[in-house]
Design a protein around this motif. Structure first.
Motif, PDB file in Angstrom:
ATOM      1  N   MET A  54      -7.622  66.258 -28.236  1.00 38.89           N
ATOM      2  CA  MET A  54      -6.445  65.439 -28.552  1.00 38.89           C
ATOM      3  C   MET A  54      -5.340  65.554 -27.499  1.00 38.89           C
ATOM      4  SD  MET A  54      -7.215  63.807 -31.153  1.00 38.89           S
ATOM      5  CE  MET A  54      -5.734  62.827 -31.004  1.00 38.89           C
ATOM      6  N   ALA A  63      -2.396  61.015 -22.299  1.00 43.06           N
ATOM      7  CA  ALA A  63      -1.424  61.604 -23.227  1.00 43.06           C
ATOM      8  C   ALA A  63      -1.981  61.501 -24.644  1.00 43.06           C
ATOM      9  CB  ALA A  63      -0.101  60.860 -23.125  1.00 43.06           C
ATOM     10  N   PRO A  64      -1.551  62.398 -25.555  1.00 44.59           N
ATOM     11  CA  PRO A  64      -2.115  62.405 -26.915  1.00 44.59           C
ATOM     12  C   PRO A  64      -2.105  61.038 -27.603  1.00 44.59           C
ATOM     13  CG  PRO A  64      -0.726  64.318 -26.590  1.00 44.59           C
ATOM     14  CD  PRO A  64      -0.598  63.498 -25.347  1.00 44.59           C
ATOM     15  N   HIS A  65      -1.018  60.263 -27.468  1.00 47.20           N
ATOM     16  CA  HIS A  65      -0.999  58.992 -28.211  1.00 47.20           C
ATOM     17  C   HIS A  65      -2.004  58.003 -27.645  1.00 47.20           C
ATOM     18  CE1 HIS A  65       2.030  58.399 -25.011  1.00 47.20           C
ATOM     19  NE2 HIS A  65       1.742  57.121 -25.087  1.00 47.20           N
ATOM     20  N   ALA A 105      -5.407  59.053 -29.188  1.00 46.54           N
ATOM     21  CA  ALA A 105      -5.518  58.565 -30.571  1.00 46.54           C
ATOM     22  C   ALA A 105      -5.865  57.085 -30.579  1.00 46.54           C
ATOM     23  CB  ALA A 105      -4.208  58.815 -31.312  1.00 46.54           C
ATOM     24  N   GLN A 106      -5.259  56.352 -29.657  1.00 47.76           N
ATOM     25  CA  GLN A 106      -5.472  54.901 -29.643  1.00 47.76           C
ATOM     26  C   GLN A 106      -6.889  54.514 -29.216  1.00 47.76           C
ATOM     27  OE1 GLN A 106      -2.116  53.634 -27.270  1.00 47.76           O
ATOM     28  NE2 GLN A 106      -0.679  54.153 -28.907  1.00 47.76           N
ATOM     29  N   TYR A 111      -7.271  62.748 -36.203  1.00 50.73           N
ATOM     30  CA  TYR A 111      -7.234  64.211 -36.106  1.00 50.73           C
ATOM     31  C   TYR A 111      -6.604  64.803 -37.353  1.00 50.73           C
ATOM     32  CZ  TYR A 111      -5.574  68.773 -34.344  1.00 50.73           C
ATOM     33  OH  TYR A 111      -5.289  70.098 -34.171  1.00 50.73           O
ATOM     34  N   PRO A 121       0.434  57.141 -39.740  1.00 50.58           N
ATOM     35  CA  PRO A 121      -0.298  56.898 -38.487  1.00 50.58           C
ATOM     36  C   PRO A 121      -0.561  55.409 -38.276  1.00 50.58           C
ATOM     37  CG  PRO A 121      -1.337  58.644 -39.762  1.00 50.58           C
ATOM     38  CD  PRO A 121      -0.346  57.967 -40.672  1.00 50.58           C
ATOM     39  N   PRO A 122      -0.212  54.897 -37.105  1.00 52.36           N
ATOM     40  CA  PRO A 122      -0.452  53.473 -36.849  1.00 52.36           C
ATOM     41  C   PRO A 122      -1.947  53.178 -36.707  1.00 52.36           C
ATOM     42  CG  PRO A 122       0.660  54.540 -34.980  1.00 52.36           C
ATOM     43  CD  PRO A 122       0.415  55.595 -35.993  1.00 52.36           C
ATOM     44  N   VAL A 144      -5.348  52.380 -35.155  1.00 51.81           N
ATOM     45  CA  VAL A 144      -5.905  52.625 -33.830  1.00 51.81           C
ATOM     46  C   VAL A 144      -7.244  51.908 -33.668  1.00 51.81           C
ATOM     47  CG1 VAL A 144      -4.746  54.824 -33.493  1.00 51.81           C
ATOM     48  CG2 VAL A 144      -6.986  54.782 -34.577  1.00 51.81           C
ATOM     49  N   ARG A 157       9.954  52.053 -41.752  1.00 50.19           N
ATOM     50  CA  ARG A 157       8.770  52.611 -41.116  1.00 50.19           C
ATOM     51  C   ARG A 157       9.141  53.287 -39.789  1.00 50.19           C
ATOM     52  NH1 ARG A 157       3.547  52.375 -41.783  1.00 50.19           N
ATOM     53  NH2 ARG A 157       2.216  52.413 -39.942  1.00 50.19           N
ATOM     54  N   TYR A 196       8.622  57.226 -38.615  1.00 50.94           N
ATOM     55  CA  TYR A 196       8.153  57.721 -37.311  1.00 50.94           C
ATOM     56  C   TYR A 196       9.142  58.742 -36.768  1.00 50.94           C
ATOM     57  CZ  TYR A 196       4.719  53.910 -36.796  1.00 50.94           C
ATOM     58  OH  TYR A 196       3.664  53.064 -36.942  1.00 50.94           O
ATOM     59  N   THR A 247       2.620  64.104 -34.341  1.00 49.23           N
ATOM     60  CA  THR A 247       2.981  62.695 -34.458  1.00 49.23           C
ATOM     61  C   THR A 247       2.435  61.911 -33.268  1.00 49.23           C
ATOM     62  OG1 THR A 247       4.959  63.398 -35.622  1.00 49.23           O
ATOM     63  CG2 THR A 247       4.923  61.133 -34.830  1.00 49.23           C
ATOM     64  N   GLN A 248       2.514  62.527 -32.100  1.00 45.74           N
ATOM     65  CA  GLN A 248       1.962  61.855 -30.923  1.00 45.74           C
ATOM     66  C   GLN A 248       0.439  61.770 -31.025  1.00 45.74           C
ATOM     67  OE1 GLN A 248       3.220  63.484 -27.168  1.00 45.74           O
ATOM     68  NE2 GLN A 248       2.481  61.715 -26.027  1.00 45.74           N
ATOM     69  N   ALA A 249      -0.180  62.795 -31.625  1.00 46.57           N
ATOM     70  CA  ALA A 249      -1.640  62.783 -31.768  1.00 46.57           C
ATOM     71  C   ALA A 249      -2.103  61.727 -32.769  1.00 46.57           C
ATOM     72  CB  ALA A 249      -2.142  64.167 -32.176  1.00 46.57           C
ATOM     73  N   PHE A 250      -1.181  61.141 -33.538  1.00 45.38           N
ATOM     74  CA  PHE A 250      -1.533  60.029 -34.426  1.00 45.38           C
ATOM     75  C   PHE A 250      -1.417  58.689 -33.704  1.00 45.38           C
ATOM     76  CE2 PHE A 250      -0.336  62.684 -38.311  1.00 45.38           C
ATOM     77  CZ  PHE A 250      -1.662  62.954 -38.582  1.00 45.38           C
ATOM     78  N   GLY A 251      -1.047  58.728 -32.429  1.00 43.92           N
ATOM     79  CA  GLY A 251      -1.001  57.478 -31.669  1.00 43.92           C
ATOM     80  C   GLY A 251       0.390  56.894 -31.519  1.00 43.92           C
ATOM     81  N   ILE A 252       1.417  57.668 -31.883  1.00 44.35           N
ATOM     82  CA  ILE A 252       2.788  57.175 -31.753  1.00 44.35           C
ATOM     83  C   ILE A 252       3.349  57.682 -30.424  1.00 44.35           C
ATOM     84  CG2 ILE A 252       5.108  57.295 -32.739  1.00 44.35           C
ATOM     85  CD1 ILE A 252       3.620  57.723 -35.487  1.00 44.35           C
ATOM     86  N   ASN A 253       3.954  56.786 -29.659  1.00 51.00           N
ATOM     87  CA  ASN A 253       4.458  57.158 -28.341  1.00 51.00           C
ATOM     88  C   ASN A 253       5.782  57.915 -28.491  1.00 51.00           C
ATOM     89  OD1 ASN A 253       5.224  57.382 -25.712  1.00 51.00           O
ATOM     90  ND2 ASN A 253       4.596  55.311 -25.158  1.00 51.00           N
TER      91      ASN A 253
END
Lengths: 235, 295
Positions: free
Chosen positions: A53, A74-76, A79-80, A85, A105-106, A108, B172, B176, B187-193
Motif C-alpha cells: 500500500m 503514492a498510497p492513494h 488504492a486507485q 486494505y 473510501p471513494p 476505486v 462528505r 474526508y 485515509t490516503q491508502a483508501f485512495g483519497i489524495n
C-alpha cells in the motif's frame, strides 16, 4: 499464466527509517485466488501489506498490481488501482459514525457492492449506523473495516489479521464472508496468525520468516506438510 | 434613561455590539487556526500577517485598481488563500516530517517578513478605509442604534463560521477531512489524495484570516502592524477555547469579545488584560482549554 496474475511481488525490500524489515519478498497471487501469508509475529507479514500500500518508508523491488508497477506510487494512487486494505488495527475512525466510516473510501473500481447489499451481509452495521465508529464492539468494527472496502469496487483485498481477538462465532462468520467473496471472484491476501482460520480458506499459503517467503504450500499439500508447519509456525 | 449598574443602556449595548464585532474577528481567526492545526498539526504563526494582508489588499484594491468593498470581499480572501497555498507547497510541506517547532519558526519568520516588507512599502501609519455606502448608517432597534456595518460583520462572521462547521461536520468532504485529520496514512491508502487536502486546508484557513481582514478594514486603521496586535489576542482565545475544536473556537471567540467589551464599560483599566487574565485562570483550572479534548 501472465494474464491471470493479479499481484506479483518480486524481490521487495522495505524499510522503516533505518531498520530493514523486508528482505526480498517474492510471491504471486492469481486473479480470483485467496492466498495467506503465515508466520510468526515480526516475520514481516503486516509490513508486506503495508509495503504494497506504500505505507512503509523506502521500498525497492517490484510490486505489479493488475499489470501496473506500483512500487513508486503514492498510497492513494495504489488504492486507485483497485486495492482495498483492511489494516491490523482495523482503522475505524472515531470522529466518524459507522455509516460515515462505511461511506468514506471513494470508488476505486466498478462493481462494488451496494450499501443495501452490505447491510444484508452485515446486519449489525445497519443497526449501529449512527453510532460513533469506535463505540462499536470489536467484532462490529471488524465487519465495518471489511464492509467499507467492499463498497469501493476494489478487486484485490489485503486483509490483515481480521480474525484476531474475536469471539469464535464472529470468526466463523468472517470465514463465511471470505468464502462468499472467493465465489464472487475477489483476489484476496490474508495475513493470519490463526492457522485454523486461514487453512481452509487459502488456495495457497506462503510461510514468511525474516522478511522473506521461505515456503509455499498449496491447499492439497496441507496433510503431507503438517510436520513442517508444526515446526515453523508452532501449530 | 434606563441604566444598568449605573451605566446607560445605549452605551452598554454599544460596547456589547463592539465586543461582538471584535469577538467575530477572534472567532473567524481562531477558527482558521483550529482548522489548520487539526489537519497540519502546526501552529500557524503567520495567521495575523494573513489577516493584515486581507485588510491591506482591500485598501490597495481600492487605492490602485478602484475595486470597491464587495469585489474585495470576493477576491481578497481568494488571493490570500492562493498565497497560503504557494507557501504550503514551497515551504511548509517540507517540514511535516520534522518536529512541529520547525513549522512554528517558519511561519513566525514568514509573518515577520510579510509585515516588515509592507511596513517598508507603506510605513506603519494607519490608512482609513470607508464603510461601503450600502452599510453606512444605523438601524433603530428602539432601545439602541445599531450601526449597520457592525451588524453586517457579526452576521457575516457567524455565517462563515456556521458554513465551515457544516462543511466539516455534515458533508462528505468534511468526512474526508475528519478522517485525514485522525489517520492521514490510512485515509490516503483508501485512495483519497491527502496531500492535496492538506494544501487546500491550509489555503482555506489563511483565506479565512484574509476574509477577517476584509471585514476589519472599515472598522480600524489599516496598517501593516494590525496583524501582530490581533494575533496575540487570538492565540489567547485559542488557548482558552482549546486547540482543534471548531465550535469551541467560535464560541470562545465571540464570548471573549463580549467579555472584553463589557470590561470596557465597567472597569476600563482592565480591558486590555482581561483576556489574558481569563487565559491564566483557564490554564490553571483546565489546561486543555474549555473545549479541548484531554491534555
Amino acid at each position: 499464466m501472465q494474464s491471470t496474475e493479479y499481484l506479483r511481488v518480486s524481490s521487495l525490500h522495505a524499510f522503516y527509517g533505518e531498520s530493514h524489515v523486508l528482505h526480498g519478498m517474492d510471491f504471486t497471487v492469481r486473479r480470483g485466488e485467496c492466498v495467506s501469508l503465515l508466520g510468526r509475529n515480526g516475520a514481516g507479514r503486516t509490513t508486506t501489506l503495508r509495503a504494497i500500500m506504500g505505507l512503509t518508508g523506502k521500498r525497492t523491488g517490484s510490486i505489479m498490481i493488475n499489470g501496473r508497477e506500483a512500487v513508486n506510487l503514492a498510497p492513494h494512487k495504489i488504492a486507485q488501482l483497485g486495492v482495498g486494505y483492511c489494516p491490523e488495527e482495523r482503522g475505524i475512525y472515531s470522529s466518524l459514525t459507522c455509516e460515515e466510516n462505511l461511506m468514506l473510501p471513494p470508488k476505486v473500481g466498478s462493481g462494488g457492492m451496494s450499501v443495501e447489499e452490505l447491510y444484508e451481509m452485515f446486519p449489525n452495521l445497519k443497526e449501529r449506523r449512527h453510532s460513533q465508529g469506535t463505540k462499536m464492539s470489536g467484532g462490529e468494527q471488524q465487519m465495518l473495516a471489511m464492509a467499507r472496502i467492499l463498497r469501493t469496487g476494489a478487486r484485490l483485498l489485503l486483509l490483515d489479521e481480521i480474525s484476531e481477538g474475536l469471539a469464535p462465532v464472529i470468526v466463523q462468520k468472517l470465514a463465511e464472508i471470505i468464502q462468499t467473496l472467493k465465489q464472487r471472484g475477489y483476489t484476496i491476501v490474508l495475513v493470519e496468525q490463526n492457522f485454523r482460520f486461514a487453512a481452509p480458506l487459502a488456495d495457497r499459503m506462503f510461510i514468511v520468516e525474516h522478511g522473506q517467503v521461505v515456503a509455499e504450500i498449496a491447499q492439497h499439500e496441507l496433510q503431507e506438510k503438517q510436520a513442517f508447519l508444526q515446526e515453523t509456525l508452532g501449530v | 434613561m434606563i441604566e444598568i449598574f449605573g451605566v446607560p443602556l445605549p452605551s452598554l449595548m454599544g460596547q456589547l455590539t463592539l465586543g461582538l464585532v471584535n469577538g467575530s474577528f477572534y472567532a473567524v481567526l481562531s477558527l482558521g487556526l483550529a482548522v489548520i492545526f487539526g489537519m497540519l498539526h502546526i501552529i500557524n504563526f503567520c495567521h495575523g500577517a494573513c489577516y493584515m494582508l486581507g485588510a491591506l489588499f482591500t485598501w490597495m484594491a481600492m487605492e490602485y485598481f478602484g475595486l470597491g468593498y464587495w469585489w474585495a470581499l470576493l477576491l481578497v480572501p481568494l488571493s490570500v488563500a492562493a498565497i497560503g497555498i504557494v507557501l504550503e507547497r514551497l515551504l511548509l510541506q517540507r517540514l511535516y516530517k520534522l518536529d512541529y517547532l520547525y513549522a512554528l519558526l517558519l511561519t513566525f519568520g514568514i509573518a515577520l517578513m510579510i509585515e516588515g516588507g509592507f511596513r517598508y512599502l507603506f510605513g506603519a501609519t494607519g490608512k482609513p478605509y470607508s464603510i461601503p455606502d450600502e452599510l453606512t448608517g444605523a438601524l433603530d432597534l428602539g432601545f439602541m442604534f445599531l450601526p449597520k456595518y457592525r451588524a453586517w460583520v457579526i452576521g457575516a462572521s457567524l455565517t462563515v463560521c456556521l458554513f465551515t462547521w457544516y462543511m466539516i461536520e455534515k458533508t462528505r468532504l468534511g468526512a474526508y477531512l475528519r478522517a485525514a485529520t485522525e489517520n492521514p496514512k490510512l485515509t490516503q491508502a483508501f485512495g483519497i489524495n491527502v496531500p492535496v487536502m492538506v494544501m487546500l486546508t491550509y489555503g482555506f484557513g489563511v483565506g479565512l484570516a484574509g476574509l477577517a481582514g476584509v471585514l476589519a478594514a472599515p472598522t480600524t486603521q489599516v496598517s501593516p502592524l494590525m496583524g501582530s496586535n490581533m494575533i496575540i489576542l487570538v492565540f489567547a482565545v485559542v488557548v482558552i477555547g482549546g486547540m482543534g475544536s471548531i465550535l469551541g473556537s467560535v464560541i470562545t471567540g465571540l464570548g471573549l469579545g463580549v467579555v472584553e467589551g463589557l470590561t470596557k464599560v465597567f472597569y476600563p483599566e482592565a480591558s486590555a488584560v482581561i483576556v489574558f487574565v481569563i487565559m491564566a485562570i483557564v490554564l490553571w483550572l483546565r489546561p486543555a482549554g474549555l473545549f479541548g479534548k484531554g491534555a
